[in-house]
Scaffold this motif. Structure first.
Motif, PDB file in Angstrom:
ATOM      1  N   ARG A   1       0.859  -1.173   0.000  1.00 34.14           N
ATOM      2  CA  ARG A   1       0.000   0.000   0.000  1.00 34.14           C
ATOM      3  C   ARG A   1       0.903   1.234   0.000  1.00 34.14           C
ATOM      4  O   ARG A   1       1.757   1.382   0.871  1.00 34.14           O
TER       5      ARG A   1
ATOM      6  N   VAL B   1       1.032  -6.661  -5.901  1.00 31.70           N
ATOM      7  CA  VAL B   1      -0.191  -5.867  -6.063  1.00 31.70           C
ATOM      8  C   VAL B   1       0.015  -4.527  -5.380  1.00 31.70           C
ATOM      9  O   VAL B   1       0.294  -4.467  -4.176  1.00 31.70           O
ATOM     10  N   LEU B   2      -0.063  -3.463  -6.156  1.00 34.23           N
ATOM     11  CA  LEU B   2       0.031  -2.121  -5.605  1.00 34.23           C
ATOM     12  C   LEU B   2      -1.378  -1.696  -5.224  1.00 34.23           C
ATOM     13  O   LEU B   2      -2.229  -1.479  -6.086  1.00 34.23           O
TER      14      LEU B   2
ATOM     15  N   CYS C   1      -3.920   0.810  -4.307  1.00 34.39           N
ATOM     16  CA  CYS C   1      -3.921   2.241  -4.616  1.00 34.39           C
ATOM     17  C   CYS C   1      -5.011   3.009  -3.880  1.00 34.39           C
ATOM     18  O   CYS C   1      -5.463   4.051  -4.344  1.00 34.39           O
TER      19      CYS C   1
ATOM     20  N   LEU D   1       5.810   3.779 -13.070  1.00 36.19           N
ATOM     21  CA  LEU D   1       5.052   2.529 -13.022  1.00 36.19           C
ATOM     22  C   LEU D   1       5.440   1.635 -14.194  1.00 36.19           C
ATOM     23  O   LEU D   1       5.581   0.416 -14.041  1.00 36.19           O
TER      24      LEU D   1
ATOM     25  N   HIS E   1       0.369  -5.845 -10.493  1.00 42.77           N
ATOM     26  CA  HIS E   1      -1.077  -5.611 -10.587  1.00 42.77           C
ATOM     27  C   HIS E   1      -1.424  -4.371  -9.783  1.00 42.77           C
ATOM     28  O   HIS E   1      -0.653  -3.940  -8.921  1.00 42.77           O
ATOM     29  N   LEU E   2      -2.586  -3.822 -10.039  1.00 48.62           N
ATOM     30  CA  LEU E   2      -3.093  -2.700  -9.251  1.00 48.62           C
ATOM     31  C   LEU E   2      -4.402  -3.125  -8.605  1.00 48.62           C
ATOM     32  O   LEU E   2      -5.127  -3.960  -9.153  1.00 48.62           O
ATOM     33  N   SER E   3      -4.696  -2.524  -7.431  1.00 43.59           N
ATOM     34  CA  SER E   3      -6.012  -2.772  -6.846  1.00 43.59           C
ATOM     35  C   SER E   3      -6.541  -1.491  -6.221  1.00 43.59           C
ATOM     36  O   SER E   3      -5.756  -0.590  -5.908  1.00 43.59           O
TER      37      SER E   3
ATOM     38  N   VAL F   1      -8.014   1.023  -7.408  1.00 46.00           N
ATOM     39  CA  VAL F   1      -7.744   2.265  -8.131  1.00 46.00           C
ATOM     40  C   VAL F   1      -9.044   3.066  -8.176  1.00 46.00           C
ATOM     41  O   VAL F   1     -10.084   2.549  -8.576  1.00 46.00           O
TER      42      VAL F   1
ATOM     43  N   VAL G   1      -6.258  -4.988 -13.001  1.00 46.16           N
ATOM     44  CA  VAL G   1      -6.686  -3.975 -12.047  1.00 46.16           C
ATOM     45  C   VAL G   1      -7.851  -4.569 -11.275  1.00 46.16           C
ATOM     46  O   VAL G   1      -8.911  -4.830 -11.850  1.00 46.16           O
TER      47      VAL G   1
ATOM     48  N   GLN H   1      -8.446  -5.167  -2.907  1.00 51.68           N
ATOM     49  CA  GLN H   1      -7.259  -5.940  -2.587  1.00 51.68           C
ATOM     50  C   GLN H   1      -7.644  -7.390  -2.284  1.00 51.68           C
ATOM     51  O   GLN H   1      -6.915  -8.322  -2.646  1.00 51.68           O
TER      52      GLN H   1
END
Lengths: 601, 601
Positions: free
Chosen positions: A467, A498-499, A501, A515, A530-532, A534, A555, A559
């Motif tokens: 995070r 997993v970032l 966001c 990024l 990966h992103l979560s 967002v 995305v 999370q």
């Protein structure tokens, strides 16, 4: 409708009746009694003839009543604006000279135009950049500076200077010349005003007055001090004994005249006018909002800007100097039962009556009594405990407050406030350039993810969840790259990163490049980014680039969904997640950590 | 260990062997061939005698090899730093005068000390405040400015000026005086270099060269152009026909001498030195990191600062001018197989050999050919498409880029870059002063909360959940108060307001005051304020005040927990939540919204 938008008086004027008028009239009487000595004193503080303080307490009140949105704000000369006026004008002209008086009118005009311009351009938000610690430090320092600068009147000596390093040596140098009768009058006045502020109401109530009457009567203490002092000077001919008095005051109302427009001078005064406007606006709105909240009345910052702007233009054309809403007098006005700005109109009428009838009587008023009024009023504004409280809460805010305070005392009013604002902004930027980042894990029995170092959470050995507690923008873009590299190096078994966001409110072009670089480098190490979580606005912006098509990851809405998808075994372990999916129980896939659990929230 | 921290050469030097030396030697030969014409040209661009370019390509390379952490970065004079040198010095002294040369050495010394100081104080993060759009706009504008400033050499005319408004009229005024043979040589050189850059490698491969050989040979195109031009000038006596040549170059290595320390001049040059340092550092680190990532080698920004600082000090004491890591030559060095900074040492030796042997031959080298080398090199840096891409991604970044570009072209190099940085920061601060705020609801089947306007979510009629998408600090504190007031007014039935703090990374003293005011006002309307998802660092700070004891509400671990506690019926409705608690099904307690679902993530 649109007219009422800019003329709030149309709203309250429609229902105005005799009862409201009676309440406004009573409040106006009390405020007038309080305002006459204050106006004279603050004019003296501004380096102007005392009568200009009365001039600045008539037309500006009418102008504010037309345009202002606060029902009970009392406008007029105030201590801090007067100090700023003096510190802007004293380097240019001798105090009290015709040029000085003209420049004060020009300063009021500029301040009025700045405020009105901010209203029309809806720039009121600029005032928000004056943080509370900066304002608090500024007010305390100004009050100290004002009190010390008035000591010369109490001592009956002369001393020039706008800052402590100038004032203190001057005071010490002239100290031997002090006038004993002046000091006696000044000290007595201070003692009386100090006692009245603390105990007059209680004493009056013990004498049988009702609480309201006692409170209102106690506001007349400065007026009483003035009357007694005038009688003493006249009776014992103290003027001949060296007690400086106000002297001849021109009788009659001020003539209307535009200030002389000297463009060079206007250019020199503009920075001071902007600062006086901003500080005055912040003070007014704070007071106005506090009082309005008590009666659930609305305050519109744009109306306030326009009302204060009109008040300053009115001050400029009627021989005054910069004005704003005062704290003490607004509270008195409110507590005395004022219902509408019509109380201000009545106050203006009261002051006008005073100018017409009383000015000859003010000839023998000792300057020391006015100085005592100022000192007692401003010392209540000094709040050095606030510095400690702020420091305890936040080192950064505390630093900004101390720098503002020291800057105002040692360098100057304007420099101090600008230093404080600049430092506050720099500290915030510095803070955002090194954001807090946490590895997060699943809180057992929920879908919620928290810092592994603070909470007892479940971590997946294959999925690293990070995070980032800041918007991603250029000052921290490279920092993000470095931290991700470090964290990945500490978790060699990880296959997905997993970032999370949830704290990312912006991804700017520099951070987007970072990024891409992160995704590229991770990819080279066999790890997928990966992103979560967002947010919508950030997602909208990412969709304007081709990053989402190219970075290769997904995305995830949340999370939890990310972990559920990337490592289903981890979330279905006993106690984890909450879906109750079928799945193998793999305790070795979990790591339980429990650190600092008492700080966990 | 600690010594190796600051001397990365100890790490690679330990395993240095003949094979590595051979690879480094080959790379050095190719880079030397490329660097000799470039050094001469960039010295001319900086307004210095061409030979100083060679001086700046010897000792600095040795210094960087000692302290720098990049294995393949090639240090020396570069276009942008040379332009900045010229724009800093040309207002002070006539170009090429002894004072000018001395000031260039002083500028290199200052730049070196600034870089070394930043290394020791670990201030490398300052460079992060140069955002990518600002750097990109700056590089494009600088390259355009350099190319246009070199047109005078191609035309054989004289033209002064550091910005477009100065340069263009000068070029037009002197255009009639152009020298036909100079223009012919310049145009031919440009055409040749342009062709060689695009097609030489392909042509050489068609002639049977291996790809590596072809790539390396094609780097010699500028050197070939120089040889041919010298022969042409000497053979046809073009110097007499008006073709300006480099002229006599002092033979031999530069003597070591400290630059004259003129404190006044140093003060004048310091701002330029800081900017040259920062820009050079950013350029070097970007190149260094890109190349290092290809071979998975580490780059330490602090080592880079020290390496570049040492290189600039070395340039200062050996008659040079500011240097930094160059993009093109570093890529060539890397591609040619350089393994360690020893390649830089070999390059320096090659240049020294050139200075000793070749300088008499360079007398007849036409300035037009050097100008052609510069123009062809820098035009590849112009990327106006980047402006469009940035603008499309973010209006704010795009604006900063355009302002930097226009500022550099129209006002000056330093002003342009400072305008860009300042504007970027102001736009960020402005953005954070009006944060995005969303009313959130529960995503059915999860414990996740999202914006009610973007997602199909479940809302509680009694509990209003607001997510603030920004840290709470002074510029937005009042905005928060106003928005909460508005949102509460729109939801009259609400009894609890939960501020979801997942995006709140800071609550400063001003925002704390605002939260107290909000809690107080809400309480007066019968609404209780709560917080949820407060992060650890923010919670730590709140615990240093008494807000949590006094605001009357609760701090929930998650937003789901908050709703679960404050309105259990809502989360237990069918499809909502995931706990499966027993509870009455109250469909009237739910509101389903579905808006913009296609943008939902």
């Amino acid at each position: 409708m649109s007219l009422q938008r800019w003329l709030p008086c149309l709203a309250w004027g429609r229902d105005y009746n005799r009862e409201t008028a009676a309440q406004d009239g009573l409040a106006a009487m009390i405020v007038t009694l309080m305002l006459i000595p204050q106006s004279l004193a603050y004019a003296m503080l501004a380096g102007l003839p005392p009568v200009t303080g009365l001039y600045a307490s008539m037309l500006p009140l009418l102008a504010y009543a037309l345009f202002g949105s606060s029902r009970t704000l009392a406008v007029g000369p105030v201590a801090v604006a007067s100090l700023m006026t003096a510190s802007a004008l004293s380097p240019l002209f001798p105090a009290g000279s015709p040029e000085y008086i003209g420049a004060a009118m020009l300063l009021a005009a500029l301040s009025g135009l700045v405020l009105a311009g901010m209203a029309l351009l809806r720039l009121g938000f600029i005032a928000n950049f004056l943080s509370h610690p900066v304002i608090s430090g500024f007010i305390s320092a100004s009050a100290l500076l004002i009190a010390i600068s008035q000591l010369k009147h109490i001592l009956g000596i002369s001393a020039q200077g706008d800052t402590l390093p100038e004032l203190i040596p001057e005071l010490l140098r002239h100290l031997p010349d002090f006038s004993a009768p002046t000091l006696l009058i000044g000290a007595l006045a201070m003692a009386w005003l100090w006692w009245a502020r603390r105990h007059a109401k209680g004493a009056l109530m013990q004498l049988g007055a009702s609480p309201t009457l006692a409170a209102n009567l106690s506001k007349a203490a400065p007026a009483l001090a003035i009357i007694v002092a005038i009688l003493a000077v006249a009776g014992f001919d103290l003027g001949a004994a060296g007690v400086k008095v106000v002297g001849a005051i021109p009788q009659g109302l001020p003539g209307l005249a535009l200030p002389t427009l000297d463009l060079d001078l206007a250019g020199q005064l503009l920075p001071a006018a902007v600062l006086i406007s901003l500080v005055g606006f912040v003070e007014s709105v704070s007071v106005g909002q506090t009082l309005a909240a008590k009666r659930r009345q609305p305050i519109d910052p744009d109306n306030e800007l326009l009302g204060l702007g009109a008040a300053n233009v009115a001050a400029a054309v009627s021989g005054g100097f910069p004005v704003t809403g005062g704290f003490a007098r607004s509270v008195v006005n409110h507590d005395a039962g004022a219902q509408t700005p019509m109380a201000g109109v009545f106050t203006a009428a009261g002051i006008a009556l005073g100018v017409l009838l009383l000015t000859p009587l003010l000839h023998d008023l000792p300057q020391a009594v006015l100085a005592a009024t100022i000192i007692v009023a401003v010392l209540s504004l000094v709040d050095l405990g606030a510095v400690l409280r702020t420091w305890r809460y936040s080192r950064q805010d505390g630093l900004a407050q101390v720098v503002t305070l020291a800057g105002v005392l040692l360098i100057g009013v304007e420099t101090g406030i600008l230093l404080g604002v600049g430092l506050s902004l720099l500290l915030f930027l510095w803070r955002t350039s090194r954001p807090h980042m946490a590895v997060v894990g699943l809180v057992p029995g929920s879908e919620h993810f928290r810092n592994v170092e603070r909470h007892r959470v479940i971590e997946s050995p294959r999925v690293l969840s990070i995070r980032v507690d800041e918007s991603l923008y250029f000052p921290n873009a490279r920092f993000l790259e470095e931290r991700v590299n470090e964290l990945v190096a500490q978790h060699p078994e990880v296959r997905h990163l997993v970032l999370m966001c949830s704290s990312v409110n912006l991804i700017d072009a520099s951070a987007l490049d970072s990024l891409e670089a992160i995704a590229h480098r991770l990819g080279a190490s066999g790890i997928q980014l990966h992103l979560s979580e967002v947010k919508g606005p950030v997602m909208d912006q990412l969709n304007r680039s081709d990053f989402l098509q190219r970075f290769g990851g997904q995305v995830f809405l949340s999370q939890f969904q990310a972990l559920h998808c990337l490592d289903p075994d981890c979330v279905s372990a006993p106690g984890a997640g909450s879906k109750g999916e079928a799945g193998q129980n793999r305790p070795q896939a979990m790591q339980d950590r429990r650190q600092n659990q008492d700080t966990a929230v």
